[in-house]
Design a protein around this motif. Sequence first.
Motif, PDB file in Angstrom:
ATOM      1  N   CYS A   1       1.514  -4.954   3.228  1.00 30.57           N
ATOM      2  CA  CYS A   1       0.175  -5.287   3.751  1.00 30.57           C
ATOM      3  C   CYS A   1       0.201  -6.586   4.558  1.00 30.57           C
ATOM      4  O   CYS A   1       0.658  -7.617   4.073  1.00 30.57           O
ATOM      5  CB  CYS A   1      -0.814  -5.402   2.591  1.00 30.57           C
ATOM      6  N   PRO A   2      -0.312  -6.537   5.797  1.00 29.50           N
ATOM      7  CA  PRO A   2      -0.290  -7.734   6.662  1.00 29.50           C
ATOM      8  C   PRO A   2      -1.429  -8.720   6.397  1.00 29.50           C
ATOM      9  O   PRO A   2      -1.627  -9.649   7.188  1.00 29.50           O
ATOM     10  CB  PRO A   2      -0.439  -7.145   8.076  1.00 29.50           C
TER      11      PRO A   2
ATOM     12  N   CYS B   1      -6.454  -1.794   4.578  1.00 28.59           N
ATOM     13  CA  CYS B   1      -7.002  -2.622   5.642  1.00 28.59           C
ATOM     14  C   CYS B   1      -6.817  -1.904   6.987  1.00 28.59           C
ATOM     15  O   CYS B   1      -5.936  -1.055   7.154  1.00 28.59           O
ATOM     16  CB  CYS B   1      -6.378  -4.026   5.640  1.00 28.59           C
TER      17      CYS B   1
ATOM     18  N   ASP C   1       0.858  -1.185   0.000  1.00 26.96           N
ATOM     19  CA  ASP C   1       0.000   0.000   0.000  1.00 26.96           C
ATOM     20  C   ASP C   1       0.895   1.236   0.000  1.00 26.96           C
ATOM     21  O   ASP C   1       1.844   1.299   0.786  1.00 26.96           O
ATOM     22  CB  ASP C   1      -0.892   0.034   1.240  1.00 26.96           C
TER      23      ASP C   1
ATOM     24  N   TYR D   1     -10.288  -6.498   9.812  1.00 31.30           N
ATOM     25  CA  TYR D   1      -9.926  -7.810  10.372  1.00 31.30           C
ATOM     26  C   TYR D   1     -10.995  -8.313  11.339  1.00 31.30           C
ATOM     27  O   TYR D   1     -11.229  -9.520  11.428  1.00 31.30           O
ATOM     28  CB  TYR D   1      -8.523  -7.749  10.989  1.00 31.30           C
TER      29      TYR D   1
ATOM     30  N   CYS E   1      -2.708  -1.946   7.494  1.00 30.65           N
ATOM     31  CA  CYS E   1      -2.060  -0.881   6.716  1.00 30.65           C
ATOM     32  C   CYS E   1      -2.373   0.505   7.255  1.00 30.65           C
ATOM     33  O   CYS E   1      -1.542   1.411   7.159  1.00 30.65           O
ATOM     34  CB  CYS E   1      -2.480  -0.997   5.246  1.00 30.65           C
TER      35      CYS E   1
HETATM   36 ZN   LIG Z   1      -3.387  -3.975   4.073  1.00 28.22          ZN
END
Ligand SMILES: [Zn+2]
Length: 199
Positions: free
Chosen positions: A177-178, A96, A36, A101, A113
């Motif tokens: 990004c996770p 995100c 991102d 989540y 992010c």
């Molecule tokens: Zn992300």
Amino acid sequence: MSDAPVTIPATCGKAAFVAAGQTITVINTHGTQVVDTWAFNRHDMKEFMSMEHSRATHHHMIPKVGDAMLTNKRRPILTILEDTAGGIHDTLMAACDRYRYEELGCKEYHRNCTDNLAEGLAELGLTPPETPSPFNLFMNIPWDGNGTLSFDPPVSTPGSYIKLRAEMDLVIAFSACPQDILPINGKTGATTEAHFTVA
Ligand SMILES: [Zn+2]
């Protein structure tokens, strides 16, 4: 800044100052990591790269080599100079965040992010005015003839990159990004580091 590669650690954020005319190269080091990306006017953080303003001017769902990304004041901030990553990026999806989540079923805090943008800028002593819609480098969000979107793995390859020219003095910010629940970082869900250079 020298042109030595800077690491965007896996699941983390990183930011840097860039002068007008410098070139930023964002490298998908391991080939499957979405990055991102945000850009802010160095002298006025409330002016930033805007996906919706950019699309209104370059007329592409996915910007192409030669396209300029515009700010929310419709001024060029980054121009795409080169793309070896297959030309697939995303301008549609919000960054995100903790709520995303939670929506995906996470019961505990998940790195995201939105927080990475704040963490990356904090290293420079800066605060984001908001979380603008990011330019999601290497992110593969195809649409079908009915306009239905999906979240697909990247098409980029290890070491592929996109090269951008700064059109004003700016702050560039990245998040590796996770996301490990949807397959946007590859089918294995493994998140990795990425790198960038400023030259
Ligand atoms: Zn992300």
